[in-house]
Write a protein that holds these residues in place. Structure first.
Motif, PDB file in Angstrom:
ATOM      1  N   THR A 105       0.837  -1.201   0.000  1.00  0.00           N
ATOM      2  CA  THR A 105       0.000   0.000   0.000  1.00  0.00           C
ATOM      3  C   THR A 105       0.870   1.248   0.000  1.00  0.00           C
ATOM      4  OG1 THR A 105      -1.762  -1.171   1.162  1.00  0.00           O
ATOM      5  CG2 THR A 105      -1.827   1.236   1.232  1.00  0.00           C
ATOM      6  N   ARG A 106       1.883   1.264   0.839  1.00  0.00           N
ATOM      7  CA  ARG A 106       2.786   2.420   0.918  1.00  0.00           C
ATOM      8  C   ARG A 106       3.519   2.636  -0.413  1.00  0.00           C
ATOM      9  NH1 ARG A 106       4.503   1.896   5.686  1.00  0.00           N
ATOM     10  NH2 ARG A 106       3.368   3.615   6.586  1.00  0.00           N
ATOM     11  N   GLU A 107       3.949   1.543  -1.049  1.00  0.00           N
ATOM     12  CA  GLU A 107       4.618   1.651  -2.350  1.00  0.00           C
ATOM     13  C   GLU A 107       3.690   2.280  -3.387  1.00  0.00           C
ATOM     14  OE1 GLU A 107       6.009  -2.202  -3.585  1.00  0.00           O
ATOM     15  OE2 GLU A 107       7.334  -2.405  -1.852  1.00  0.00           O
ATOM     16  N   GLU A 108       2.427   1.892  -3.357  1.00  0.00           N
ATOM     17  CA  GLU A 108       1.469   2.390  -4.347  1.00  0.00           C
ATOM     18  C   GLU A 108       0.997   3.813  -4.037  1.00  0.00           C
ATOM     19  OE1 GLU A 108      -0.764   2.643  -7.651  1.00  0.00           O
ATOM     20  OE2 GLU A 108       0.574   0.982  -7.181  1.00  0.00           O
ATOM     21  N   LYS A 109       0.767   4.111  -2.762  1.00  0.00           N
ATOM     22  CA  LYS A 109       0.153   5.382  -2.388  1.00  0.00           C
ATOM     23  C   LYS A 109       1.159   6.481  -2.048  1.00  0.00           C
ATOM     24  CE  LYS A 109      -3.530   5.767  -2.446  1.00  0.00           C
ATOM     25  NZ  LYS A 109      -4.311   6.138  -3.630  1.00  0.00           N
ATOM     26  N   GLY A 110       2.416   6.127  -1.838  1.00  0.00           N
ATOM     27  CA  GLY A 110       3.421   7.151  -1.540  1.00  0.00           C
ATOM     28  C   GLY A 110       3.378   7.604  -0.093  1.00  0.00           C
ATOM     29  N   SER A 111       3.408   8.905   0.108  1.00  0.00           N
ATOM     30  CA  SER A 111       3.525   9.494   1.441  1.00  0.00           C
ATOM     31  C   SER A 111       2.167   9.511   2.148  1.00  0.00           C
ATOM     32  CB  SER A 111       4.080  10.905   1.338  1.00  0.00           C
ATOM     33  OG  SER A 111       4.215  11.464   2.616  1.00  0.00           O
ATOM     34  N   ILE A 112       1.890   8.442   2.854  1.00  0.00           N
ATOM     35  CA  ILE A 112       0.643   8.317   3.613  1.00  0.00           C
ATOM     36  C   ILE A 112       0.967   7.789   5.003  1.00  0.00           C
ATOM     37  CG2 ILE A 112      -0.898   7.942   1.643  1.00  0.00           C
ATOM     38  CD1 ILE A 112      -0.698   4.900   2.304  1.00  0.00           C
ATOM     39  N   ASP A 113       0.021   7.927   5.893  1.00  0.00           N
ATOM     40  CA  ASP A 113       0.143   7.386   7.240  1.00  0.00           C
ATOM     41  C   ASP A 113      -0.766   6.158   7.329  1.00  0.00           C
ATOM     42  OD1 ASP A 113       0.658   7.055   9.949  1.00  0.00           O
ATOM     43  OD2 ASP A 113      -0.793   8.591  10.569  1.00  0.00           O
ATOM     44  N   ILE A 114      -0.164   4.964   7.406  1.00  0.00           N
ATOM     45  CA  ILE A 114      -0.943   3.729   7.502  1.00  0.00           C
ATOM     46  C   ILE A 114      -1.577   3.659   8.894  1.00  0.00           C
ATOM     47  CG2 ILE A 114      -0.849   1.197   7.483  1.00  0.00           C
ATOM     48  CD1 ILE A 114      -0.261   2.213   4.740  1.00  0.00           C
ATOM     49  N   LEU A 115      -2.868   3.433   8.947  1.00  0.00           N
ATOM     50  CA  LEU A 115      -3.573   3.347  10.222  1.00  0.00           C
ATOM     51  C   LEU A 115      -3.673   1.902  10.704  1.00  0.00           C
ATOM     52  CD1 LEU A 115      -6.374   5.959   9.463  1.00  0.00           C
ATOM     53  CD2 LEU A 115      -4.219   6.313  10.699  1.00  0.00           C
ATOM     54  N   GLU A 116      -4.226   1.031   9.863  1.00  0.00           N
ATOM     55  CA  GLU A 116      -4.337  -0.379  10.220  1.00  0.00           C
ATOM     56  C   GLU A 116      -4.700  -1.205   8.995  1.00  0.00           C
ATOM     57  OE1 GLU A 116      -7.613  -1.588  12.775  1.00  0.00           O
ATOM     58  OE2 GLU A 116      -8.703   0.213  12.224  1.00  0.00           O
ATOM     59  N   ALA A 117      -4.595  -2.511   9.147  1.00  0.00           N
ATOM     60  CA  ALA A 117      -4.988  -3.435   8.085  1.00  0.00           C
ATOM     61  C   ALA A 117      -5.896  -4.495   8.696  1.00  0.00           C
ATOM     62  CB  ALA A 117      -3.760  -4.081   7.456  1.00  0.00           C
TER      63      ALA A 117
END
Length: 158
Positions: A105-117
């Motif tokens: 997800t981070r690779e695809e979305k770039g600069s984001i803050d992952i909350l949970e999966a």
């Protein structure tokens, strides 16, 4: 006079604190109950011996999932439908981990803050739903298959 006011304030604060703690404990009961029941189902149906993670997925349908180790010390994932109790059992070589889903997800979305999966099912397909916060502060959900990590959908700017 001041001592009386301080005692009254202390009593009121104590009552509020006890009420807040009680409310928090009551609100956690459904989660704890679902986790306990899901672990029991996973032990019975998939030979789970050690639970490591619990997930609650809720979209069109609700699923409870538990990740852990079986008798052979292999990582497994057991996904249980809330309604009907249908089970999907995945072995370690059949799914990507939560960490891998977050990294994709981070690779695809770039600069984001992952909350949970959370892991669940869309139809018969096991999927990871990764929630994130965008730079603009809005929420998003990135959905990918649990078996291959391929993109399924992305909901942005919530």
């Amino acid at each position: 006079m001041k001592k009386g006011i301080l005692i009254t304030v202390a009593i009121v604060m104590s009552v509020v604190l006890v009420f807040a703690i009680t409310l928090l404990m009551i609100s956690q009961d459904p989660i704890k109950k679902a986790e306990k029941e899901t672990i029991a189902i996973a032990k019975e149906s998939a030979g789970l011996v050690k639970a490591t993670d619990f997930y609650w997925y809720n979209r069109e349908k609700t699923y409870f999932s538990v990740a852990g180790l079986n008798e052979s010390d292999e990582e497994i994932m057991v996904i249980v439908a809330k309604d009907g109790g249908g089970k999907t059992i995945l072995n370690q070589d059949e799914f990507i981990t939560e960490q891998q889903a977050k990294e994709l997800t981070r690779e695809e979305k770039g600069s984001i803050d992952i909350l949970e999966a959370r892991i669940g099912l869309e139809g018969d397909t096991p999927i990871w739903e990764v929630s994130y916060k965008q730079e603009n502060g809005r929420l998003g959900y990135y959905v990918l298959t649990a078996k291959s990590g391929k993109w399924v959908s992305d909901i942005e700017n919530i």
